[in-house]
Design a protein around this motif. Structure first.
Motif: not given
Length: 948
Positions: A681-686
């Protein structure tokens, strides 16, 4: 300062409707179908076609070894699921909870069957053993050993007194559950037996193998020792030992229509239909005729035989009649043919008649009859196919028609690519014939679009369009909103292996096996005759390479383009002039994937040589080469705005790396086959991953922190535990030969849990012994008149030594008790026996004390007999325990008799059958709830008045 990292954990796994390793089964109500979904069990509502529950094992035991291999449903809401590691989990599928876990088998569980009451469970495994389990007591009763190969099926017969097991060793074995021995071995099959089943009335037992025929057996009536065959009762008058123990008698066989081996044979609940599923695309449905129809069919067969026989031998008969008149004189010749026609011998073809042959589109993995008989048909049959599909067929006398198919919730083949939208709200996956759009949060499938074999894809930023690169070389433009394919463009002359979005978000790049790297621009245009704007794609530039292009990547500043070629090298060119900037060489096999960090400093490459290499983009120097996976590395991705890297490979693992320190941070297990693709994901949360097992896994970043040193220690412990498990199996020790008549062994299995429980018991025994000595010393000082204050051991939590040792057994699972006690030494066993006398004062511990004393005496019998100090312990225990057990047995018997009396009283006062009281109560509650809803606000429409 030691750096802490945030842990990623498996949050969801979706996309699998029915996996191929296990069978499917209806629940007792017939409203839900239980299907295997890798390590989970899906509960599907048949009418609605949706998955209402997922029964998932605990995360501590998740992994490739935990695939579901067998499912059995009982007469209640309990179901049993066997797994590849030999464990059996009992689930309550109504509540969705795990009731208990049974450990006993050393190989994958291949067969499960409940008895009619649902209190007993029989299991067969690849370790050649059959184990009988007490479901209520949550413990194994005994292990039956005798088969020389994998047990394929088990079934209870003779009202649950006997058990029949089939195996790949071509034999059926009949086991007496009371005496726990093999009482009959049935041969006759020429190949492996794969499935057996028995009808509801226990008239016929059918076996299926790779032979061309189905074999049928009749069963002995346990009450009068007679074999029942329709109306014909064959009395067993022979009193020989062989006939005395004979339970199955060969009845006959029928020829199958298909030559493939039998996978499953199954009677429906009423017993009037028999389904034979082969290891192919067909299911043969046989109609089981009743006794009168079978007799009529046998008479017709004999009449036809008589007519045929009479026509052929007319002349021979005339000659024989003349000879008989001259030779016989006054002795007439009698014949039994009229009597044979009146009372014909019924054979298997007279009873089983081929009704239909169902042909599926793909290979069938499993079948299951619904326990509910529909009004307008004979039965409902569910099929699971090997392409992740469920089909339901309605069977009647005329034809077998497909009534429902569950297919939208998963791909028909492996997931080849995954891509997330820029806002992470949509997930696009591709396979060999379809593109699916998912909501990664709710795991629901939003769109399914037919397509060619998609190898790669992207969702264009800030648009509602997706692009698919196919194996044939074309580009497909899809409209996600409408779920349609807008255009198919012939983009390349070979397979499109990779596609990457340009940083300015006005175009994209494709790499193909035709040695070309093409740059494309897209814009929204309104064509004449169309109501709204549509996406238009044009090729603006082409970079020619000297070999097949396997992957492309663009730096964030759009200055360089990296191209991975089939010659094991990575070429980095300037985007504006196409001049060669760097050449990265070092991999021994082709580079299959690569990614560039958000700051443009690092590039990571993954190769078929099982390594990942971390390079600097400024000079093209290799910072580190890491042996990452046990098989080819298929996907690598940087976490945005970091130097952390995720890698996936064909070894079924996802690994999390620190590209600056070159250290492995985490190893994520969850897939059951090769992993093909990965998206972050773009935020690196998954992170999401797609696999050959058709599943899509979502790994979420949690708030739990971890340290690298702790993870390394944990990995070392897991390796040590794996070595201990291998030592338990004794792979290199010659196995003892099982006698031909079979043998009985302990049902449990030695595990790390049993060893840990044994260590805890020994530790508490030592503490209790020390405490007893301290108490004796304190009492002696007190008797001498010395002033002393006794301070109890704080570890005992205020318990007496006897209660403290008893607490060690509270955490021991009922199924692990025998193996835990078997690991104790004789002195420790003697200490436990001395405490049993005190434990009998607790009413709820009498059963536990009985089991402990029985097991310890059986294990240490010879030493107990030879030890004088043990005699008074056993004598005291014998006097007390027998009275306690008899007292509680009498009390339970009195309560059962009182409940039977209450049942008779209630049955005499009501016209409803007592056993239907629960279902009747549910109907009354359902009617009341409907009435309440109607009172609260459901306004019925008024009838319109008709004008005259």
């Amino acid at each position: 300062m030691v750096k802490a990292f945030l842990r990623y954990e498996l949050a969801a796994s979706f996309g699998v409707i029915a996996s191929v390793e296990s069978n499917i089964s209806f629940d007792s109500s017939g409203k839900h179908l239980l299907t295997p979904a890798l390590e989970k069990v899906g509960v599907w509502h048949v009418r609605q076609g949706i998955c209402t529950k997922e029964l998932t094992p605990s995360s501590a035991s998740r992994g490739p070894s935990l695939a579901v291999t067998s499912i059995a449903s009982s007469s209640s809401s309990l179901i049993a699921c066997g797994y590849a590691n030999g464990s059996i989990i009992i689930w309550d599928h109504d509540a969705g909870t795990c009731e208990t876990t049974l450990n006993g088998h050393k190989g994958a569980v291949t067969a499960l069957r409940y008895n009619k009451t649902g209190f007993m469970l029989a299991s067969g495994s690849k370790d050649n053993d059959v184990i009988l389990w007490d479901v209520i007591g949550e413990t194994g009763l005994f292990r039956l050993r005798g088969h020389r190969d994998q047990v394929t099926d088990v079934v209870f017969v003779s009202s649950g007194k006997n058990l029949v097991s089939s195996s790949k060793d071509k034999f059926l074995r009949v086991w007496d559950l009371d005496t726990q021995h093999c009482m009959q071995i049935v041969s006759g099959h020429h190949s492996e037996i794969w499935s057996i089943d028995i009808d509801r009335n226990e008239r016929y037992l059918v076996t299926g193998s790779a032979d061309k025929e189905l074999r049928f057996y009749t069963l002995k009536d346990s009450e009068n020792d007679q074999f029942i065959n329709g109306d014909n009762t064959v009395v067993n008058g022979d009193s020989s030992i062989q006939n005395k123990w004979e339970v199955l008698r060969y009845f006959g066989e029928i020829q199958r229509q298909n030559k493939d081996r039998v996978a499953t044979v199954q009677f429906n609940k009423s017993g009037n239909l028999l389904a034979c599923q082969v290891a192919g695309k067909t299911v043969e449905i046989y109609h089981v005729l009743d006794d009168s129809e079978a007799n009529r069919k046998a008479k017709r067969r004999l009449h036809r035989k008589e007519k045929k026989h009479g026509k052929k031998s007319l002349q021979v008969t005339e000659i024989e009649d003349g000879q008989n008149e001259n030779a016989a004189g006054d002795n007439p010749v009698t014949t039994d043919r009229p009597n044979e026609i009146i009372n014909p011998t019924v054979t298997a073809p007279d009873v089983f008649k081929l009704l239909h042959t169902i042909r599926a589109s793909k290979k069938i993995c499993s079948i299951s009859f619904s326990p509910i008989t529909p009004k307008n048909s004979l039965a409902t049959l569910a099929l699971s196919l090997n392409n992740n599909l469920l089909e339901f067929y309605s069977i009647d006398n005329g034809a077998a028609t497909k009534s429902l198919a569950i297919e939208l919730q998963g791909h028909r083949s492996d997931v080849r690519s995954l891509t997330l939208s820029s806002d992470n709200t949509l997930l696009m996956s591709t396979s060999h014939n379809a593109v699916k759009i998912w909501n990664p949060s709710t795991r629901s499938c939003l769109r399914t679009i037919d397509s060619a074999y998609g190898l790669c894809g992207i969702i264009l930023p800030h648009t509602n369009y997706g692009l698919i690169g196919t194996k044939s070389g074309s580009l497909e433009i899809i409209d996600i909103g409408s779920g349609t394919c807008l255009e198919v463009m012939e983009a390349h002359g070979g397979s499109v292996h990779s596609v990457a979005v340009l940083p300015d978000e006005n175009g994209f790049v494709t790499g193909s096996a035709d040695h070309d790297v093409k740059f494309w621009e897209y814009q929204l245009k309104q064509k004449p005759g169309q109501a709204r704007k549509q996406l238009s794609v044009t090729n603006v530039r082409t970079l020619k390479m000297n070999d097949d292009v396997l992957a492309v990547a663009i730096t964030p500043d759009a200055k360089y383009i990296a191209v991975a070629l089939l010659d094991n090298n990575v070429k980095i060119h300037f985007v504006d002039t196409f001049k060669l900037f760097l050449s990265l060489y070092g991999h021994k096999l082709p580079v299959l994937c690569m990614d560039i960090s958000s700051d443009g400093e690092l590039i990571v490459t993954g190769s078929a040589d099982k390594n990942i290499k971390i390079w600097g983009l400024e000079f093209g120097d290799c910072h580190r080469s890491i042996f990452a996976h046990a098989d080819s590395v298929t996907a690598v991705k940087f976490v945005p705005k970091t130097h952390y890297v995720f890698s996936a490979g064909k070894d079924r693992l996802v690994k999390y790396w620190d590209a600056d320190k070159f250290e492995l941070l985490l190893t994520l297990e969850g897939h059951h086959a090769d992993i093909w693709c990965l998206a972050v994901s773009s935020r690196g949360d998954f992170v999401v991953t797609g696999s050959h097992d058709r599943s899509i896994c979502r790994w979420d970043r949690t708030e739990e922190q971890f340290f690298i040193e702790e993870e390394n220690e944990k990995r070392m412990d897991e390796m040590l535990e794996a070595d201990i498990d291998n030592a338990f199996e004794n792979k290199y020790v010659p196995k003892e030969e099982v006698p031909e008549e079979g043998a009985v062994a302990v049902a449990g299995r030695k595990t790390l849990e049993t060893l840990s429980a044994t260590d805890l018991i020994i530790e508490k025994l030592d503490i209790a012994d020390t405490e007893i000595k301290r108490i004796a010393e304190h009492q002696a000082r007190k008797n001498r008149g010395e002033d002393s204050v006794f301070q109890a051991n704080p570890l005992m939590n205020g318990l007496s030594p006897s209660d403290y040792v008893l607490s060690a057994f509270s955490d021991v699972h009922s199924n692990d008790l025998e193996q835990t006690l078997m690991a104790l030494t004789f002195p420790d066993a003697l200490k436990i026996l001395s405490y049993l006398k005190d434990w009998t004062s607790y009413p709820d511990k009498v059963e536990l004390v009985s089991r402990i004393s029985t097991v310890l005496v059986q294990i240490n019998y010879n030493q107990l007999v030879a030890t004088p100090a043990a005699r008074h312990v056993l004598t005291d225990l014998n006097d007390i325990l027998y009275k306690k057990v008899k007292g509680y047995k009498d009390m339970i018997g009195f309560n059962l008799a009182a409940m039977d009396h209450l049942q008779q009283m209630l049955a005499s006062r009501s016209d409803a059958v007592f056993r239907d009281a629960k279902s009747k109560l549910q109907e009354i509650r359902a009617q009341q709830s409907k009435h309440d809803r109607s009172d609260l606000g459901e306004v019925r429409p008024k009838k319109k008045k008709t004008q005259k």
